[in-house]
Design a protein around this motif. Structure first.
Motif, PDB file in Angstrom:
ATOM      1  N   ILE A   1     -43.671  32.528  55.162  1.00 24.37           N
ATOM      2  CA  ILE A   1     -44.935  32.141  54.531  1.00 24.37           C
ATOM      3  C   ILE A   1     -45.951  31.994  55.656  1.00 24.37           C
ATOM      4  O   ILE A   1     -45.673  31.320  56.653  1.00 24.37           O
ATOM      5  CB  ILE A   1     -44.765  30.802  53.775  1.00 24.37           C
ATOM      6  N   LYS A   2     -47.087  32.658  55.505  1.00 26.75           N
ATOM      7  CA  LYS A   2     -48.114  32.522  56.538  1.00 26.75           C
ATOM      8  C   LYS A   2     -48.709  31.122  56.448  1.00 26.75           C
ATOM      9  O   LYS A   2     -49.122  30.666  55.375  1.00 26.75           O
ATOM     10  CB  LYS A   2     -49.207  33.571  56.333  1.00 26.75           C
ATOM     11  N   GLY A   3     -48.746  30.422  57.574  1.00 22.83           N
ATOM     12  CA  GLY A   3     -49.298  29.069  57.601  1.00 22.83           C
ATOM     13  C   GLY A   3     -48.364  28.063  56.953  1.00 22.83           C
ATOM     14  O   GLY A   3     -47.197  28.351  56.661  1.00 22.83           O
ATOM     15  N   GLY A   4     -48.880  26.867  56.734  1.00 17.69           N
ATOM     16  CA  GLY A   4     -48.157  25.847  55.965  1.00 17.69           C
ATOM     17  C   GLY A   4     -46.954  25.236  56.634  1.00 17.69           C
ATOM     18  O   GLY A   4     -46.112  24.631  55.953  1.00 17.69           O
ATOM     19  N   ALA A   5     -46.840  25.375  57.951  1.00 22.58           N
ATOM     20  CA  ALA A   5     -45.652  24.872  58.649  1.00 22.58           C
ATOM     21  C   ALA A   5     -45.432  23.380  58.380  1.00 22.58           C
ATOM     22  O   ALA A   5     -46.325  22.574  58.610  1.00 22.58           O
ATOM     23  CB  ALA A   5     -45.803  25.090  60.146  1.00 22.58           C
ATOM     24  N   PRO A   6     -44.256  23.007  57.897  1.00 30.36           N
ATOM     25  CA  PRO A   6     -43.954  21.581  57.794  1.00 30.36           C
ATOM     26  C   PRO A   6     -43.763  21.025  59.206  1.00 30.36           C
ATOM     27  O   PRO A   6     -43.408  21.772  60.124  1.00 30.36           O
ATOM     28  CB  PRO A   6     -42.636  21.550  57.022  1.00 30.36           C
ATOM     29  N   VAL A   7     -44.014  19.732  59.386  1.00 32.66           N
ATOM     30  CA  VAL A   7     -43.827  19.137  60.704  1.00 32.66           C
ATOM     31  C   VAL A   7     -42.339  19.054  61.019  1.00 32.66           C
ATOM     32  O   VAL A   7     -41.894  19.347  62.117  1.00 32.66           O
ATOM     33  CB  VAL A   7     -44.488  17.750  60.767  1.00 32.66           C
ATOM     34  N   TRP A   8     -41.540  18.670  60.026  1.00 30.48           N
ATOM     35  CA  TRP A   8     -40.088  18.544  60.198  1.00 30.48           C
ATOM     36  C   TRP A   8     -39.397  19.410  59.142  1.00 30.48           C
ATOM     37  O   TRP A   8     -40.011  19.773  58.143  1.00 30.48           O
ATOM     38  CB  TRP A   8     -39.679  17.076  60.052  1.00 30.48           C
ATOM     39  N   PRO A   9     -38.130  19.740  59.349  1.00 30.22           N
ATOM     40  CA  PRO A   9     -37.442  20.647  58.425  1.00 30.22           C
ATOM     41  C   PRO A   9     -37.421  20.131  56.990  1.00 30.22           C
ATOM     42  O   PRO A   9     -37.224  18.933  56.748  1.00 30.22           O
ATOM     43  CB  PRO A   9     -36.009  20.710  58.993  1.00 30.22           C
ATOM     44  N   ARG A  10     -37.648  21.050  56.068  1.00 32.61           N
ATOM     45  CA  ARG A  10     -37.531  20.756  54.652  1.00 32.61           C
ATOM     46  C   ARG A  10     -36.481  21.685  54.057  1.00 32.61           C
ATOM     47  O   ARG A  10     -36.252  22.790  54.551  1.00 32.61           O
ATOM     48  CB  ARG A  10     -38.868  20.980  53.945  1.00 32.61           C
ATOM     49  N   ILE A  11     -35.850  21.213  53.010  1.00 38.37           N
ATOM     50  CA  ILE A  11     -34.821  21.999  52.315  1.00 38.37           C
ATOM     51  C   ILE A  11     -35.097  21.874  50.821  1.00 38.37           C
ATOM     52  O   ILE A  11     -35.523  20.825  50.354  1.00 38.37           O
ATOM     53  CB  ILE A  11     -33.401  21.478  52.641  1.00 38.37           C
ATOM     54  N   GLU A  12     -34.840  22.970  50.115  1.00 38.86           N
ATOM     55  CA  GLU A  12     -34.962  22.908  48.667  1.00 38.86           C
ATOM     56  C   GLU A  12     -33.675  23.407  48.024  1.00 38.86           C
ATOM     57  O   GLU A  12     -33.121  24.429  48.452  1.00 38.86           O
ATOM     58  CB  GLU A  12     -36.156  23.766  48.196  1.00 38.86           C
ATOM     59  N   HIS A  13     -33.191  22.664  47.048  1.00 37.39           N
ATOM     60  CA  HIS A  13     -32.066  23.089  46.204  1.00 37.39           C
ATOM     61  C   HIS A  13     -32.617  23.338  44.803  1.00 37.39           C
ATOM     62  O   HIS A  13     -33.758  23.000  44.498  1.00 37.39           O
ATOM     63  CB  HIS A  13     -31.019  21.975  46.103  1.00 37.39           C
ATOM     64  N   ASP A  14     -31.760  23.847  43.948  1.00 35.41           N
ATOM     65  CA  ASP A  14     -32.177  23.964  42.545  1.00 35.41           C
ATOM     66  C   ASP A  14     -32.529  22.591  41.973  1.00 35.41           C
ATOM     67  O   ASP A  14     -33.384  22.490  41.094  1.00 35.41           O
ATOM     68  CB  ASP A  14     -31.040  24.566  41.700  1.00 35.41           C
ATOM     69  N   ASP A  15     -31.900  21.567  42.499  1.00 31.46           N
ATOM     70  CA  ASP A  15     -32.040  20.257  41.862  1.00 31.46           C
ATOM     71  C   ASP A  15     -32.619  19.175  42.757  1.00 31.46           C
ATOM     72  O   ASP A  15     -32.573  17.997  42.395  1.00 31.46           O
ATOM     73  CB  ASP A  15     -30.685  19.810  41.298  1.00 31.46           C
ATOM     74  N   ALA A  16     -33.151  19.543  43.902  1.00 31.01           N
ATOM     75  CA  ALA A  16     -33.693  18.497  44.784  1.00 31.01           C
ATOM     76  C   ALA A  16     -34.633  19.077  45.827  1.00 31.01           C
ATOM     77  O   ALA A  16     -34.519  20.252  46.200  1.00 31.01           O
ATOM     78  CB  ALA A  16     -32.556  17.751  45.494  1.00 31.01           C
ATOM     79  N   ILE A  17     -35.564  18.242  46.291  1.00 30.99           N
ATOM     80  CA  ILE A  17     -36.334  18.557  47.500  1.00 30.99           C
ATOM     81  C   ILE A  17     -35.913  17.567  48.569  1.00 30.99           C
ATOM     82  O   ILE A  17     -35.611  16.402  48.277  1.00 30.99           O
ATOM     83  CB  ILE A  17     -37.854  18.531  47.265  1.00 30.99           C
ATOM     84  N   ILE A  18     -35.891  18.041  49.801  1.00 33.98           N
ATOM     85  CA  ILE A  18     -35.230  17.324  50.897  1.00 33.98           C
ATOM     86  C   ILE A  18     -36.063  17.446  52.163  1.00 33.98           C
ATOM     87  O   ILE A  18     -36.666  18.484  52.418  1.00 33.98           O
ATOM     88  CB  ILE A  18     -33.823  17.936  51.125  1.00 33.98           C
ATOM     89  N   ALA A  19     -36.081  16.399  52.982  1.00 32.26           N
ATOM     90  CA  ALA A  19     -36.631  16.503  54.335  1.00 32.26           C
ATOM     91  C   ALA A  19     -35.633  15.884  55.293  1.00 32.26           C
ATOM     92  O   ALA A  19     -34.860  14.998  54.924  1.00 32.26           O
ATOM     93  CB  ALA A  19     -37.987  15.813  54.438  1.00 32.26           C
ATOM     94  N   VAL A  20     -35.647  16.346  56.538  1.00 32.46           N
ATOM     95  CA  VAL A  20     -34.687  15.875  57.537  1.00 32.46           C
ATOM     96  C   VAL A  20     -35.431  15.418  58.783  1.00 32.46           C
ATOM     97  O   VAL A  20     -36.194  16.189  59.371  1.00 32.46           O
ATOM     98  CB  VAL A  20     -33.681  16.980  57.935  1.00 32.46           C
ATOM     99  N   GLY A  21     -35.196  14.183  59.187  1.00 29.06           N
ATOM    100  CA  GLY A  21     -35.747  13.666  60.439  1.00 29.06           C
ATOM    101  C   GLY A  21     -34.635  13.468  61.444  1.00 29.06           C
ATOM    102  O   GLY A  21     -33.526  13.065  61.074  1.00 29.06           O
ATOM    103  N   SER A  22     -34.913  13.718  62.713  1.00 32.46           N
ATOM    104  CA  SER A  22     -33.895  13.590  63.757  1.00 32.46           C
ATOM    105  C   SER A  22     -34.494  12.892  64.972  1.00 32.46           C
ATOM    106  O   SER A  22     -35.438  13.417  65.585  1.00 32.46           O
ATOM    107  CB  SER A  22     -33.369  14.968  64.168  1.00 32.46           C
ATOM    108  N   SER A  23     -33.976  11.736  65.305  1.00 35.10           N
ATOM    109  CA  SER A  23     -34.456  11.006  66.468  1.00 35.10           C
ATOM    110  C   SER A  23     -33.485   9.856  66.720  1.00 35.10           C
ATOM    111  O   SER A  23     -32.431   9.772  66.104  1.00 35.10           O
ATOM    112  CB  SER A  23     -35.876  10.471  66.222  1.00 35.10           C
TER     113      SER A  23
END
Lengths: 334, 334, 334, 334
Positions: free
Chosen positions: C230-252
């Motif tokens: 996708i041109k542009g729209g970069a999320p700051v941290w990784p995102r994941i999508e399932h059929d049944d959920a939206i997800i974000a992952v933070g690492s620190s």
């Protein structure tokens, strides 16, 4: 200047901040000579005495007090000036304790590894040289270290109806374990309950910053202090003043939060002393702070921020009460 | 004793530890006179210059180097002795930066609050008095502070094929931001790649411990150092030696882990110096350590452990190379 | 729909994110069938193979890739849809490793205790039952567990000229070790360098949340995925999508910072999806989030936030690309 | 089966774990129907009621109890089975509170930024649909969410002579704020003082994991529970059993320590249930654990570990008391 003397019997110790009946009532301005037992309740006396065998976990850090300060109300500032801290025995002791200390898993940093060996080191005190002799337990090594007495534990009753173990450092002071709590120091604590209900204990004949193994050179102490009171002006977290520095102590976990607490307290103090905007105080702090760690072993970790008075313009914190108490202390000693 | 001189142009800076081509090759024993630019790449020059407007995030902490040290192999110990750190300009500068620093939410301590105000403070240097003038930006306050030059960043290339930003303090040294990295200090770093590939930068005209607001009094610096090499003996984490102290630096998060790292490194060093059993070294550390915090603002936090030599028996760490380099430094200055 | 096939030889693996030459160039929309080696580089094959004897620390988490995605520029959003993850062997393996894992001291949580025992457990895969057999090493116990394949490591090259070990989870993805990275998931990663340079590896036949002992049931994996952009729209941290959920992952580190990062990323995503004010998104998150921990053992800890789509109004994140890729995946399988 | 009913008046609430006189004495096996007030002491009733104006910080999390359990001695295991949790009002409420919550600086993560806006959201309960309506305060958005009642606070008196605020989650249970504490759950708590002195409160009509903004959908609750007692066998940290899972809860800071605590507690439980060696239990945990975060906002953070019974061999924890209590609960409801 007269001094109230108080040496508790074993069943007169307090084991918590809050939740204990006052041992005495004192008026602001009173000097006190107090005897404090060591953190092990005196049960570790030789290198074959190990904590797991000799110490009851319910009887650690006996507190001398609490003392009810006449007129102290929530929001006031209790002032404790330490005139003298003199070892009450000619030996002190340090130990490792299974799953306690900074370089081992603990009940909090819960791990599956076996505990470190339990070892007791007895330090002999040479009063004339004011030194302590470290004798290695498992190596051939012996070293004299300077006597540098301090109090591990100085605190008032917490607010919020709580009673906290004397192992806890918190907003109310308590087991901060900082070498800055030495003779010549004035400690400022916010009052949470009527009478403040302060107590002291946990004398250390010397301690490194961080108290890595979990215990200092623990020893019974004769404590001479002057109690005073400032109406209002309670600091949020403990403050300390020396002849040559102003200090704040934060206690929490993780250690960066303890550090943040102390830093914010000092930003506020600088603002109060010099009329500084918060951002300017933040900047001044950033270029002048000393930041010694106090402990990384207690139920909260403690972080100290310390600004040398020599770097700052002259000022009189709390209307110069520290200087006044230094003079009273000199009179008391004379 | 001759010194290699090196003043990089802007396109000769390195911005990482590892991943950059060597600027020069030097033999152990070489003295170097290096020019280092300030952390802002010199883009902040007056109080109206704000980082968000003037500084490109990709050009922070320019490194002078890296330098390939002949004969350095993984497992060796790179030795850098700092002979002189002299400000290269008559002003230094400190700023707050949105979402950067110790008393604000950051990209890591990610919060929803608005950023703190962005402020730039320019400090004027009085070379004769060796002082810096702090002028408050939002209050009526002015104060002279002593010049105490140090280097924020001293590091080698990391192992494991990594290249790390010059903002990072780690096992390889890097952006530790400790005031202990001053003239007279000898720094020991484990070598990870052939030639070590060390670099220096991020001069500070002075800095408080913790570097609370995220930046010191940043300034370009003329750095004189002597490079040396010990075959083998690589410390796990950076060590520093002064005339009067031995020091280790741990960098990680949370801050207690940085502290633990430094403490364990010092337990090992004490064991090496005095043949102490690990438990005895742990005890000796516990009663003698100073534990100043270095930074709580970088990608890793840095914690220093420091034992005054005056407390310890005489010893000659690394076969006395620090004393030898002090003598070479004196010759160099003469 | 055709798929590019790629099975690297040992010397074609990458060991870092960033700093490696592309293995292939692919256009957005390409399907790929990739072979990934296990985290131990295939060196642990039976219960007598111990990591300290069999595994070279420099050859952990081999990456298949990196792949240069045509047209990907910094600020774009790389989209990886995982079509199938199929075990490439009929056994997987898990081990404890000295001073590595969540319930032991480590190189960061540096302690003085002895390491835990080193143990290797080999799990046999029953392809028909899709189960793995756990055989206890030091007890009389045997248990079949469901096969639940996932990828430990999915990442792009970092920005800031860095190259990071394939053991690192960060803003660029990497070794997040979350069971959410399974067949059917679409992963969104911000692009930092031209071509994105993504790689995958570290297949797990199953893993508990947290990956307590430091390793999952590690196994070579046949990975089928579709790359998109996708041109542009970069999320700051990784995102994941399932059929049944939206997800974000933070690492620190500490773990609360990883949690904060993921939470803030999700506040932003909710705001984007539903036009919510930040405070309202914060509230909605507070009452709907699932918060499984991913890992507490890697160089950064990873925390997942997951909102069931069933709780939220219908929406089409990234213009419905997940649904579109699900359909392409079905076509690919047919 | 009869049930003791108890609805406290305002002055009968307890505000601490420990330090309060028992409200009632009950025998093991007793069913109780208890009324619990919401965390705000019922003072927030509409969206214009803001915590800073309406709530007294000393009257948060009112506890119903404490109850003295006949025969309970230190070292015993208190068993609380939650039969029903039914909202006692047709609305619940959530707020942001200045410097409280997970995505803001707090009194611990002490920062200099301005607080987030203070907002109150009132959720209306549709009893028939068992749903709650979220109405955004600052956006145009409305959403029905399922009612999922739970108790934020379930605890016994701590040991060590302490009294702790009802805001605290700890070894004694307390304010753990985990959605696992729902109808159908059996909670096991180690007894620290004679009579156990348990209390409950802080009902949530629903809550996301982590409780990001600091408050759930807070609401008064009618709680039906059965009290039981197992002599001996006290778990170190709270355990919970559902029909389909076994659970342990750790509470500390930083969050990784809370996680470690829960994990070690589960290693011990697995060892007890299946006769597993510690390393084998560690491995089994590593491949089967769910690890939802409970709260990152209270005085301690809470981390849950949960193993689905479906993954494990059949067993009867605590001699099958959970199944027995489920049957008693069914009888009670009938």
């Amino acid at each position: 200047m007269d001094a109230v003397e108080y040496t508790p019997t074993f069943d007169q110790y307090a084991w918590t901040f809050g939740g204990a009946e006052p041992a005495l009532r004192v008026r602001p301005g009173t000097a006190m000579r107090l005897w404090t037992e060591d953190a092990y309740s005196g049960r570790i006396r030789q290198s074959t005495d190990l904590p797991s065998a000799c110490v009851d976990i319910n009887f650690i850090n006996p507190q001398t007090g609490p003392f009810y300060v006449e007129g102290a109300e929530p929001g006031d500032t209790l002032v404790l000036h330490f005139v003298d801290l003199e070892p009450a025995r000619d030996w002190g002791v340090s130990t490792t304790i299974p799953f306690f200390g900074g370089l081992t898993g603990t009940d909090r940093t819960a791990l599956l590894q076996e505990p470190l060996p339990e070892v007791t080191w007895v330090y002999h005190l040479d009063a004339a040289k004011r030194s302590l002799t470290f004798e290695a337990a498992r190596s051939d090594f012996r070293l004299d270290l300077p006597l540098e007495p301090m109090l591990g534990t100085v605190g008032v009753a917490p607010g919020g109806r709580e009673a906290r173990s004397s192992l806890v450092p918190e907003r109310f002071g308590g087991n901060m374990d900082t070498p800055e709590m030495r003779a010549g120091a004035t400690c400022y604590l916010g009052v949470n309950v009527p009478g403040a209900l302060f107590s002291v204990g946990d004398g250390h004949y010397r301690q490194g910053e961080g108290e890595a193994c979990g215990t200092a050179v623990e020893g019974a102490m004769n404590v001479t202090l002057i109690v005073d009171l400032i109406k209002g002006g309670a600091p949020v977290w403990p403050r300390i003043e020396h002849d040559d520095a102003i200090i704040a102590v934060g206690s929490s976990r993780p250690l960066e939060d303890a550090w943040r607490i102390a830093q914010v307290e000092m930003v506020q103090w600088l603002g109060q002393l010099y009329g500084l905007d918060r951002m300017d105080a933040y900047q001044l702090l950033s270029q002048t702070a000393k930041a010694p760690i106090a402990n990384v072993v207690d139920t909260n970790y403690s972080s100290v921020v310390k600004i040398p008075k020599g770097l700052l313009p002259a000022s009189a914190a709390y209307d110069g009460i520290h200087r006044h108490l230094r003079e009273s202390a000199a009179a008391l000693r004379a």
